[in-house]
Write an enzyme that holds these catalytic residues in place. Structure first.
Site, PDB file in Angstrom:
ATOM      1  N   ASP A 175       0.866  -1.177   0.000  1.00 43.53           N
ATOM      2  CA  ASP A 175       0.000   0.000   0.000  1.00 43.53           C
ATOM      3  C   ASP A 175       0.901   1.224   0.000  1.00 43.53           C
ATOM      4  OD1 ASP A 175      -2.445  -1.309   0.026  1.00 43.53           O
ATOM      5  OD2 ASP A 175      -2.510  -1.437   2.208  1.00 43.53           O
ATOM      6  N   ASP A 220     -13.503  -3.663  -1.857  1.00 49.26           N
ATOM      7  CA  ASP A 220     -13.441  -3.493  -0.408  1.00 49.26           C
ATOM      8  C   ASP A 220     -14.852  -3.658   0.128  1.00 49.26           C
ATOM      9  OD1 ASP A 220     -10.669  -2.829  -0.289  1.00 49.26           O
ATOM     10  OD2 ASP A 220     -11.145  -0.838  -1.052  1.00 49.26           O
TER      11      ASP A 220
END
Length: 254
Positions: free
Chosen positions: A11, A130
């Protein structure tokens, strides 16, 4: 039996690798170029690079950084974050990515999935999803965008089915509830999506021990598992994870 893939996720925020819990309290943990090179040396099967702020800030991918990471790895490399047009997909592939992950932008413009699949092939287009538990949704899970900050009206199972119909060749399924907790993957969510679609599903969010990976492969029916904290912390190497998985009768690539 098909071998299960171990995928490390980087990330990236402001050009640095970062890690948070449930998408919050992110801390800087290193240089993504150096980390990519190290995980490649350790034998990771694939690498995923997410620019976690691109969509929220309304900008495209950081191509120079993507190219520098790509130069360090000779395995499938997937990039996501801020990719909102066919030109963005093309330039990201030219920078060195084999796969493109569409998450927020796919929700905002589902045609991007079908356009990308038609031009670059289904194998290039990955749906990033997500999802978080929500009893008001038919499947029990709601889809979120912009790094988990914005709730949508999409049901996780319905969105997965639609995205695959549009041309997504793979799904990275991230549980917001489990993300960064290292308490185990969301087995119910992973199994539900894996059983619903006919493309590979990559489990993401919650991996903390090798037993968690074995569980998500066996019970969650995932084709691959995304890991981050487990290796970023130094508690495991990719090699040690694969060695332990083999002892648990999970077929992995040597």
């Amino acid at each position: 039996m098909l071998k299960k893939r171990i995928i490390v996720c980087l990330d990236v925020k402001d050009g640095r690798t970062t890690k948070g819990v449930k998408f919050q309290n992110n801390v800087d943990i290193g240089d993504p170029v150096e980390m990519a090179a190290e995980y490649y040396r350790q034998g990771v099967d694939e690498l995923v690079f997410y620019d976690i702020m691109a969509s929220a800030r309304g900008r495209g991918p950081i191509l120079d950084l993507i190219a520098r990471v790509a130069s360090q790895v000779f395995i499938p490399f997937c990039v996501g974050g801020g990719i909102g047009t066919l030109d963005d997909i093309r330039s990201t592939i030219l920078a060195g990515a084999e796969k493109i992950s569409l998450n927020s932008q796919a929700v905002k413009n589902p045609d991007l999935i079908s356009q990308g699949a038609r031009v670059f092939g289904n194998q290039c287009i990955v749906l990033g999803m997500d999802a978080a538990r929500d009893e008001n949704m038919p499947s029990g899970y709601r889809v979120y965008i912009n790094g988990g900050r914005v709730a949508t009206e999409l049901d996780a199972r319905e969105w997965a089915l639609k995205a695959v119909k549009l041309g997504a060749g793979e799904i990275v399924l991230n549980s917001i509830d489990a993300d960064g907790t290292r308490q185990g993957y969301e087995l119910n969510l992973t199994r539900m999506i894996s059983e619903a679609v006919d493309v590979p599903v990559i489990a993401s969010g919650g991996g903390g021990t090798v037993a968690h990976l074995a569980d998500v492969f066996k019970e969650g029916k995932a084709d691959a598992a995304l890991i981050a904290s487990m290796v970023h912390s130094g508690d495991y190497t990719v090699g040690s994870i694969k060695d332990e998985l083999r002892k648990l009768d999970v077929p992995v690539r040597l």
